[in-house]
Scaffold this motif. Structure first.
Motif, PDB file in Angstrom:
ATOM      1  N   SER A 140       0.824  -1.212   0.000  1.00  0.00           N
ATOM      2  CA  SER A 140       0.000   0.000   0.000  1.00  0.00           C
ATOM      3  C   SER A 140       0.857   1.262   0.000  1.00  0.00           C
ATOM      4  N   GLU A 141       1.890   1.267   0.834  1.00  0.00           N
ATOM      5  CA  GLU A 141       2.752   2.450   0.890  1.00  0.00           C
ATOM      6  C   GLU A 141       3.512   2.658  -0.421  1.00  0.00           C
ATOM      7  N   VAL A 142       4.030   1.577  -1.004  1.00  0.00           N
ATOM      8  CA  VAL A 142       4.756   1.695  -2.275  1.00  0.00           C
ATOM      9  C   VAL A 142       3.812   2.165  -3.377  1.00  0.00           C
ATOM     10  N   ALA A 143       2.592   1.644  -3.392  1.00  0.00           N
ATOM     11  CA  ALA A 143       1.612   2.082  -4.386  1.00  0.00           C
ATOM     12  C   ALA A 143       1.350   3.582  -4.254  1.00  0.00           C
ATOM     13  N   GLY A 144       1.251   4.045  -3.003  1.00  0.00           N
ATOM     14  CA  GLY A 144       1.050   5.469  -2.787  1.00  0.00           C
ATOM     15  C   GLY A 144       2.215   6.297  -3.280  1.00  0.00           C
TER      16      GLY A 144
ATOM     17  N   MET B 169      -2.962   5.965  -5.893  1.00  0.00           N
ATOM     18  CA  MET B 169      -3.593   6.193  -4.608  1.00  0.00           C
ATOM     19  C   MET B 169      -4.849   5.341  -4.422  1.00  0.00           C
ATOM     20  N   GLY B 170      -5.454   4.907  -5.516  1.00  0.00           N
ATOM     21  CA  GLY B 170      -6.612   4.037  -5.388  1.00  0.00           C
ATOM     22  C   GLY B 170      -6.234   2.705  -4.764  1.00  0.00           C
ATOM     23  N   LEU B 171      -5.174   2.080  -5.310  1.00  0.00           N
ATOM     24  CA  LEU B 171      -4.691   0.807  -4.761  1.00  0.00           C
ATOM     25  C   LEU B 171      -4.186   1.004  -3.330  1.00  0.00           C
ATOM     26  N   ALA B 172      -3.472   2.115  -3.103  1.00  0.00           N
ATOM     27  CA  ALA B 172      -2.919   2.390  -1.778  1.00  0.00           C
ATOM     28  C   ALA B 172      -4.035   2.518  -0.747  1.00  0.00           C
TER      29      ALA B 172
ATOM     30  N   GLU C 100      -5.871   9.609   5.204  1.00  0.00           N
ATOM     31  CA  GLU C 100      -4.952  10.534   4.536  1.00  0.00           C
ATOM     32  C   GLU C 100      -4.785  10.181   3.070  1.00  0.00           C
ATOM     33  N   MET C 101      -4.628   8.895   2.779  1.00  0.00           N
ATOM     34  CA  MET C 101      -4.451   8.464   1.388  1.00  0.00           C
ATOM     35  C   MET C 101      -5.686   8.762   0.548  1.00  0.00           C
ATOM     36  N   ALA C 102      -6.866   8.475   1.104  1.00  0.00           N
ATOM     37  CA  ALA C 102      -8.100   8.728   0.366  1.00  0.00           C
ATOM     38  C   ALA C 102      -8.305  10.226   0.112  1.00  0.00           C
TER      39      ALA C 102
END
Length: 574
Positions: free
Chosen positions: A58-62, A67-70, A92-94
């Protein structure tokens, strides 16, 4: 009909450049109330390899921008572990990806897991507010306020920030009134209601609430400034008296004194305004903004030695726009007819936003000395960076030709420029004005209608067309509609108000004409407005007053063509 000038007069700069803050700005900066550090209760979950792997994915995707995958991965982790830290991270990611539904889901989960965490509740409230769901946000806001204790005043003011983007202003006002109801013994509650009322267009309610805030917290400068701005909408004289009385009680209120001084400038009370600025200068020695204001007022009053002193102090104090100060020093020496020094100051303006206007001023100075050919040549050698600057220079040259009454040349110059740059508003407007001088009303109408099509919020295009139709044709209903549209776009423009008064006069509505022109002349002591008001008064049999207005205006504007024409029309020279 008024032309737009290349540079504001000194008093106009003081009034416009030193404009008062809006009520929204007067509240800023409002910081979110500080919160004590607290440690959330964490779940008893073992960090297994699958959990760690999912977290890292999740962090790497972000980091890679997905950001959707994260968000999906982090939210799933938060649901599985019930860890508030992961719910916060998912929120925060969303939010970063501007995905409202998962942001609300993550924030709601975070708030459920850690119900005592104010940040979680605030996140839920903010997301709901962002989507206009005011009533759903209300219980969260109520709990946030209730949890502030003695710091609730700051939290109430923070509501202004949270709600500032709401489109439904009446609904926002209703929500604020409900939220503030338990705290009406605090000044901040009334301030917040006043701001919401102002935003909703309910000035009377806003004024009542801000007065209540001032009574609960005497000497609160933010409330005083807000009250002054509300009063200013209905009565300049009442606002001036309000500031004057308050400063007698609180002479150290510097922001209020500054607002008072600026309003005096707007009301053309230059001597008193200068005295107020000088008091500020005594309290704030070396303040470049105040030095500039004092210098420009001294310049307006033709106290050139004092103007030079204060403008140079603003320069020495590193005023934020050094080029502007240098240009005004150039104008100062230009007015004193010390042309070599003026040229040096204009020449010292470096490349930047003020460079081309400064060179245009230098060319105008040459034309004033009777060197029109040299002035035009100087304009043509100014290096320009883009078409906008190129248009500025062409319009400046056309103005020099207009001032020299070379109307045919100005019309031809602007026409050639329009062939290369057919959609530039300033070229279209000035070409229309040149056409008006030559009686080419069809060309004027064609230019201005095209300008309105390109820039439908260009108030002066509607005004110029409406005024010309009123003055030169019998299409008076059409003229009135155009001018009313201009006034709708720029309701505080006294020159447009003058046009409306003139069309009323041409339609035989003398009562309306007099009332409108009096308001215009009160707001702007302009020679052309004086000419129109005097003509209406003359038509109504008020000849002594008409003559007085004309004579007074002529003293300030000797040689003004429109003014002289109307005086000679009604009082022929013997």
């Amino acid at each position: 009909m008024k032309f737009k000038y290349l540079l504001l007069a000194p008093a106009a700069l003081v009034a416009a450049g030193c404009a008062q803050l809006s009520p929204k700005e007067a509240v800023q900066p409002v910081v979110e109330p500080e919160r004590a550090e607290r440690s959330p209760v964490l779940p008893n979950v073992n960090l297994t390899n699958p959990l760690l792997f999912q977290y890292l994915v999740s962090e790497v995707a972000g980091q890679r921008g997905d950001m959707g995958l994260a968000t999906e991965g982090m939210l799933d982790l938060a649901k599985t572990t019930r860890d508030p830290r992961l719910a916060k991270r998912a929120t925060e990611m969303a939010l970063q990806s501007r995905r409202e539904a998962p942001a609300l889901e993550a924030a709601t989960l975070w708030q459920q897991i850690d119900p005592d965490e104010a940040q979680a509740r605030q996140a839920v409230a903010a997301i709901l507010l962002n989507s206009g769901r005011l009533q759903e946000a209300k219980p969260h806001l109520e709990k946030l306020l209730a949890g502030e204790g003695d710091k609730v005043g700051g939290a109430l003011l923070h509501l202004n920030q949270m709600l500032s983007r709401q489109k439904d202003k009446p609904a926002t006002l209703a929500l604020v009134q409900e939220l503030a109801a338990p705290y009406l013994n605090r000044a901040e509650a009334h301030f917040t209601i006043a701001y919401a009322a102002w935003s909703a267009g309910q000035d009377e309610l806003a004024l009542r609430e801000i007065r209540e805030a001032s009574q609960l917290r005497s000497g609160w400068e933010a409330a005083v400034l807000f009250q002054g701005q509300l009063l200013q909408r209905t009565s300049i004289s009442e606002t001036l008296e309000f500031y004057r009385s308050l400063l007698g009680e609180y002479p150290k209120m510097q922001d209020v004194r500054l607002a008072y001084a600026r309003l005096l400038v707007s009301d053309r009370q230059y001597v008193e305004a200068r005295a107020q600025f000088e008091k500020l200068l005594n309290d704030l020695p070396g303040n470049p903004e105040v030095s500039l204001s004092v210098g420009l007022l001294a310049m307006q009053l033709k106290d050139y030695d004092a103007a030079e002193k204060h403008l140079k102090q603003a320069l020495a104090g590193q005023y934020r726009d050094e080029a502007m100060v240098r240009m005004y020093l150039g104008q100062l020496f230009d007015e004193r007819e010390r042309y070599d020094e003026a040229a040096d100051w204009y020449g010292s303006v470096g490349r930047g936003e003020q460079y081309v206007p400064a060179q245009i001023r230098r060319a105008a100075m040459l034309a004033k000395q009777g060197k029109l050919s040299e002035a035009r040549q100087y304009l043509r050698q100014i290096p320009v960076l883009n078409n906008q600057q190129r248009v500025q220079v062409v319009v400046a040259e056309a103005h020099l030709l207009r001032d020299a009454k070379a109307y045919d040349e100005a019309f031809e110059l602007l026409g050639k420029a329009l062939e290369k740059l057919p959609n530039y508003p300033d070229l279209l407007y000035d070409h229309a004005m040149a056409a008006e001088k030559l009686g080419k009303i069809d060309v004027l109408e064609q230019d201005l209608r095209k300008l309105i099509q390109i820039k439908p919020d260009y108030a002066h295009a509607y005004n110029a067309l409406g005024y010309t139709l009123a003055d030169r044709t019998e299409r008076l209903d059409e003229a009135r509609q155009l001018i009313e549209k201009a006034l709708e776009l720029a309701p505080d423009d006294f020159f447009i108000m003058d046009s409306l008064g003139w069309v009323h006069y041409r339609m035989g509505q003398l009562d309306k004409a007099e009332d409108t022109l009096r308001r215009a002349y009160t707001g702007q002591h302009d020679a052309e407005i004086a000419a129109h008001l005097g003509e209406v008064l003359w038509a109504r049999g008020k000849r002594e007053e008409a003559e007085k207005i004309w004579r007074d205006a002529l003293k300030e504007n000797p040689g003004h063509e429109t003014l002289l024409n109307v005086i000679n029309k009604f009082i022929p020279a013997k």
